[in-house]
Design an enzyme around this catalytic site. Structure first.
Site, PDB file in Angstrom:
ATOM      1  N   GLU A 154      -5.085   4.497   6.666  1.00 28.74           N
ATOM      2  CA  GLU A 154      -5.097   3.380   5.714  1.00 28.74           C
ATOM      3  C   GLU A 154      -6.219   3.544   4.682  1.00 28.74           C
ATOM      4  O   GLU A 154      -6.046   3.225   3.518  1.00 28.74           O
ATOM      5  CB  GLU A 154      -5.323   2.072   6.483  1.00 28.74           C
ATOM      6  CG  GLU A 154      -5.417   0.839   5.604  1.00 28.74           C
ATOM      7  CD  GLU A 154      -5.498  -0.445   6.417  1.00 28.74           C
ATOM      8  OE1 GLU A 154      -5.959  -0.388   7.581  1.00 28.74           O
ATOM      9  OE2 GLU A 154      -5.096  -1.505   5.904  1.00 28.74           O
ATOM     10  N   GLU A 192       0.039  -6.838  12.453  1.00 31.90           N
ATOM     11  CA  GLU A 192       0.424  -7.006  11.057  1.00 31.90           C
ATOM     12  C   GLU A 192       1.887  -6.567  10.858  1.00 31.90           C
ATOM     13  O   GLU A 192       2.764  -7.392  10.835  1.00 31.90           O
ATOM     14  CB  GLU A 192      -0.535  -6.236  10.151  1.00 31.90           C
ATOM     15  CG  GLU A 192      -0.385  -6.633   8.713  1.00 31.90           C
ATOM     16  CD  GLU A 192      -1.681  -6.697   7.922  1.00 31.90           C
ATOM     17  OE1 GLU A 192      -2.750  -6.481   8.479  1.00 31.90           O
ATOM     18  OE2 GLU A 192      -1.607  -6.975   6.718  1.00 31.90           O
TER      19      GLU A 192
HETATM   20  C1  BGC Z   1      -2.018  -4.394   4.641  1.00 38.09           C
HETATM   21  C2  BGC Z   1      -1.641  -3.605   3.437  1.00 38.09           C
HETATM   22  C3  BGC Z   1      -1.457  -4.495   2.289  1.00 38.09           C
HETATM   23  C4  BGC Z   1      -2.722  -5.251   2.072  1.00 38.09           C
HETATM   24  C5  BGC Z   1      -2.722  -6.166   0.917  1.00 38.09           C
HETATM   25  C6  BGC Z   1      -3.257  -5.169   4.356  1.00 38.09           C
HETATM   26  O1  BGC Z   1      -3.657  -5.931   5.409  1.00 38.09           O
HETATM   27  O2  BGC Z   1      -2.136  -3.614   5.756  1.00 38.09           O
HETATM   28  O3  BGC Z   1      -1.349  -2.361   3.520  1.00 38.09           O
HETATM   29  O4  BGC Z   1      -0.914  -3.932   1.178  1.00 38.09           O
HETATM   30  O5  BGC Z   1      -3.136  -5.941   3.214  1.00 38.09           O
HETATM   31  O6  BGC Z   1      -3.754  -5.819   0.216  1.00 38.09           O
END
Ligand code: BGC
Length: 999
Positions: free
Chosen positions: A853, A590
């Site tokens: 996260e 990502e």
């Molecule tokens: C990311 C985030 C991002 C989110 C959107 C995720 O996959 O890691 O931190 O803000 O998607 O909701």
């Protein structure tokens, strides 16, 4: 390599990241020399910076901004005037002859954001500068030490270099590829053409790589409709099906191009006086001159939308060149340009990296010479077999060419490089680059299976491993990386998703070999090493930590070690995720510039590091990603075309506003005001009756909240109001009063609509969630009378949840400030010091070394959360960090840029002491407090040329002393008023020691 680390050891910015509290206070600058005749005033101009950087090279701002800080040992010291000299040579500066600019004596107490107003600055102009200040009594201080900057190449005509590429042949795939079926079709199923034969015909050496478009696929099968390529194939006996959207690449296998050496020999016929190298790449580059690496940038150039602009770097390479024969060489990596980037993008911007360099040499006799990239450069196979952020790097040391970057090489086996037409605008990179920040030694190593060694670096970090091996030629050492372990001690990699994060090193067999990847990075705490025929050397593995090298500004320590660990986790999260842009996470496939994450964390980030230049650059990427309709994207650089999401898109307003608050930077507001208003107009157009009902894009809501569900429409409307309010205030700050009034009215209208739709007469907000109350209070959405009620409902909900939070990314940063503001600091403390699930300290209790996260990334009952989205290094939930500085430490700007400061520490029984320091744009600010049930001591440091209001809790004014005297008798401290249990004073610069009675 070693030299670079030595250099880093001496860099105060780096020391700041690594060492104990107050290093920032101590590490600031060098005393100016005193003047021989009359004693100068007690104030010095230090830490001279241009566009936020020390001695930058290659600026392209026509009128750069300059700044310094004032230091003085005198209390209440102020600058009453300054004089500024800029010269074209250091000799002229020594003689005080400002041929570029002599500002004369300017009556002003400004020391930052001073716009250069001298002679127009041409490309390559060298500027030397210094400044002096007059103190509050009108006495001049000494001149500062000299600083400098150099302009970059301001005009495209300044560039004569050509883009070149090694046009690497793709290595033959060892996996047979068979195309079974391919159809170029409309995504809605209206119109399709069978292109199986066409695609099969494009397969060469069992690989294919082509862009899906009408031209490559034999014409348009469905006019005016969105199309895709559907392809079914077998690779190495396995079957696959894929849909590739129009204009994206079909690449099988998805292996980025190999990297080859590039070089050029040249000779210089006179002694060199000065040489500057301007270089960049579509992709990544490392450039060498005469056997030495140029600069210490890692992953240069920094990431931009390569369809809009690419940033070049400028290096002073005078010391690397010699009269006579010279050589320059480069290695290229795929990076963001042609490797894998987040969420499945492969070769998103281009297929093969390209390099651009222009070496400009000035001889001692004044003549100039240029060495540029062009068709005379040569290329040769090199040791980097592949490089990719997600997959890792594969390096075969047997393919190294000795002396590839030195003069005198036999080039008979080298082939000409190819030139490539590119029309991309070039802009200078005016920010701290990514660098190696420090090294970590493993704390333990375990042989989990025969020949499989797992190292624990005891810190979740971002960077690469430096490998030391001694093994026979051809031995392939494999390094895998992970944040967590399985119960059996092996690596847990499922949460990395498609990022295999594996590096390979093939030994040359020449004894001790040292290697570290150049063009990849990983997020990891654990490293697995396999492939060696014997036990690894003791120092086989060292963690090399990388980050955008933003100077550290903040230190926080307190009596609760758990909170200190939380602060450490926040800082490590920032360090590891500020890699060129503010990313979401550094480990899985990502690593994107997620706007929501950036927005919630930006204020915390400013506490920990000077991110002014870093964000100034990224905000251009943010504008680049804005749609014509005005919607800001979800990620910047914009790599998926999505946009319009509440709280994510609002980053385009919140981040510039935050930079203005922290650094007093009006230019950032000026530069982005149009984009900010475009966003607000987009929100207005997509609202009905000021309620954000339409086109909320991916509408993430209070992302990853726990046990609460805040209405997405409500969040959208609240952010519509907030962004509008910030735009109104930005207009006001820029003197655009009409526009300010216009947006202020819009804010009032949205506020009224918000209340009507979501707020009951008793102050209850629809859904009764913590996030809703936190936003409503923070964004000033409620009538005064309902604010205490809303704060009470917020507190009630926290108490009902046993002192736990329920917010996700959106609400989390507002909770503690809003509770404190509403007179509920004990509840704020309770939340912050909570360590049962869900809470900030829960992950700390589980041994986390970075912010997770999700609140429940791992729990003792359930183990790991869904590996589809479970990063252990995601800073968003760490956005409570601003409260450690602004709340517990009590250091906040009272006016933009900390020109006036509010010192108002939140001192509650949960902590017995706290020490906080922050290096503001006006100099270091510090607080240190200690209390027991009945006594408080509060030490405060205020930088010269600022004033502060200082709040001292006490049972009575007469119980307060400063420096052992009753505070009423201290002239430097002026009593202003009482606010509840606090006494408010005003003070100028200096160090103050307050004591008071609490009981
Ligand atoms: C990311 C985030 C991002 C989110 C959107 C995720 O996959 O890691 O931190 O803000 O998607 O909701």
């Amino acid at each position: 390599m070693n030299m670079e680390i030595e250099h880093k050891k001496n860099n105060p910015a780096i020391l700041g990241w690594l060492h104990a509290p107050m290093a920032a206070l101590l590490g600031i600058g060098i005393l100016a020399q005193s003047c021989a005749s009359s004693p100068p005033a007690d104030l010095r101009c230090e830490n001279l910076r241009c566009e936020y950087l020390n001695d930058p090279l290659g600026l392209d701002a026509a009128s750069p901004r300059l700044g310094w800080i004032i230091t003085s040992s005198e209390r209440g010291q102020k600058q009453s005037a300054y004089q500024f000299l800029a010269t074209s040579s250091s000799q002229l500066l020594d003689k005080n002859k400002g041929d570029l600019w002599d500002s004369g004596k300017v009556s002003s107490d400004d020391t930052s954001q001073i716009v250069y107003a001298g002679k127009p600055l041409a490309s390559r102009q060298n500027c030397f500068w210094k400044v002096r200040s007059w103190d509050h009594d009108g006495h001049p201080g000494d001149w500062s030490q000299a600083a400098r900057w150099q302009m970059g190449l301001l005009d495209s005509a300044d560039w004569s270099a050509h883009w070149i590429t090694a046009e690497a042949a793709q290595p033959a795939s060892s996996q047979p590829l068979l195309i079974q079926h391919a159809s170029y079709e409309s995504v809605e199923g209206r119109g399709a053409r069978d292109v199986t034969a066409l695609i099969a015909g494009q397969v060469k050496n069992d690989r294919i790589n082509l862009i899906v478009n009408n031209r490559n696929l034999g014409g348009d099968p469905a006019l005016n409709l969105v199309k895709r390529l559907h392809v079914e194939y077998t690779l190495a006996g396995q079957s696959f099906k894929k849909d590739i959207p129009e204009n994206q690449a079909l690449a099988i296998p998805e292996v980025p191009p190999v990297s080859r050496y590039l070089r050029k020999s040249f000779s210089l016929n006179s002694p060199v006086q000065r040489a500057v190298l301007y270089a960049t790449a579509l992709g990544l580059y490392e450039v060498h001159i005469n056997g030495q690496r140029v600069g210490d940038h890692f992953l240069a150039p920094d990431w931009t939308d390569y369809r809009k602009r690419v940033r070049y770097q400028a290096y002073d390479v005078t010391a690397l060149l010699a009269r006579g024969d010279n050589a320059i060489g480069a290695l290229l990596g795929n990076g963001w340009y042609s490797g894998h980037i987040g969420n499945g993008g492969f070769q998103y911007f281009g297929k093969v990296p390209a390099f651009l360099a222009q070496l400009e040499v000035t001889y001692a006799d004044g003549r100039t010479e240029r060495v540029i990239t062009d068709a005379t450069w040569k290329s040769h196979a090199g040791p980097i077999v592949s490089s990719d952020f997600m997959l890792g790097e594969d390096y075969d040391a047997r393919l190294e060419v000795n002396n590839w970057d030195k003069p005198g090489l036999d080039e008979s086996q080298w082939v000409p490089a190819a030139t490539r037409e590119e029309s991309i605008p070039l802009e200078s990179q005016v920010m701290e680059p990514v660098r190696q920040i420090c090294e970590l030694k493993p704390k333990s190593v375990t042989e989990v299976k025969p020949g499989c060694f797992v190292y624990d670096l005891a810190q979740n970090m971002v960077g690469v491993v430096r490998l030391n091996v001694s093994a026979p030629a051809g031995t392939v050492v494999t390094l895998r990386h992970a944040e967590m372990l399985n119960p059996d001690g092996t690596l847990y990699t499922r949460n990395l998703r498609a990022a295999t994060s594996t590096d390979h090193y093939t030994c040359q067999g020449r004894g001790l070999e040292t290697w570290q990847p150049r063009f990849t990075f990983h997020g990891f705490r654990y490293v697995e090493l396999t492939g060696l025929p014997a036990r690894p050397l003791d120092d086989a593995v060292t963690g090399i930590v990388i980050s955008s090298d933003t100077p550290r500004t903040g230190q926080f320590a307190c009596s609760d070690p758990r909170l200190n660990q939380l602060q450490s986790n926040i800082q490590w999260g920032q360090r590891g995720n500020y890699i060129s842009i503010p990313t979401d996470c550094p480990q899985r496939d990502e690593r994107l510039g997620w706007m929501g994450d950036a927005e919630v964390f930006v204020r915390t980030a400013t506490c920990n590091a000077d991110v002014a230049a870093f964000f100034s650059k990224w905000l251009v990427d943010v504008d680049d990603g804005q749609s014509a309709a005005g919607s800001f994207s979800d990620v910047s650089p914009n790599t998926d075309g999505n946009g319009g999401a509440p709280a994510w898109g609002d980053a385009g307003v919140i981040c510039p506003w935050t930079l203005y608050q922290v650094y007093g930077d009006k230019r950032i507001l000026e530069r982005h005001l149009q984009a900010m208003t475009n966003w607000v107009e987009y929100l207005r157009r997509n609202s009905t009756g000021f309620i954000r009902q339409r086109n909320r894009g991916n509408d993430y809501g209070d992302w990853l909240s726990i046990g609460a569900n805040t209405s997405k429409e409500l969040i959208g409307t609240a952010y519509f109001a907030y962004s509008t309010h910030l735009v109104a205030q930005s207009c006001q700050a820029l003197g655009r009063t009409d526009l300010a009034a216009h947006y202020d009215q819009l804010f009032q209208d949205i506020k009224a609509a918000f209340n009507q739709r979501y707020v009951a007469a008793d102050g209850r907000i629809q859904g009764n969630t913590q996030c809703a109350y936190a936003m409503a209070l923070k964004f000033d959405l409620l009538p005064e009378a309902l604010k205490p009620k809303a704060a009470q409902y917020l507190e009630d909900d926290i108490q009902a949840k046993g002192g736990h939070l329920s917010t996700g990314f959106v609400g989390v940063s507002y909770l503690l400030p809003v509770l404190t503001e509403a007179g509920k600091p004990d509840t704020a403390y309770r939340l912050l010091l909570q360590d049962t699930f869900p809470s900030w300290l829960f992950s700390v209790k589980q041994g986390a070394t970075t912010i997770w996260e999700r609140w429940d990334g791992w729990t003792p009952d359930k183990g790991f959360q869904d590996p589809g989205m479970n990063s252990f290094n995601h800073y968003s939930l760490g956005s409570c960090g601003e409260y450690l500085f602004g709340g517990i430490g009590g250091i906040r700007p009272a006016t933009p840029g900390f020109k006036t400061i509010r010192i108002d520490p939140v001192i509650r029984p949960g902590l017995t002491w706290a020490k906080t320091s922050y290096d503001s744009i006006h100099g270091p600010i510090a607080t240190s407090w200690k209390h027991d049930a009945s006594h408080l001591t509060l030490d405060v440091t205020i930088p010269a040329n600022t004033t502060a209001t200082i709040c001292v809790p006490a049972t009575g004014l007469d119980t307060i002393t400063e420096g052992d005297k009753p505070v009423a008798s201290v002239t430097a401290v002026k009593y202003l008023r009482q606010e509840n249990d606090k006494y408010i004073f005003e003070a100028g610069s200096g160090a103050y020691h307050f004591a008071s009675k609490l009981d």
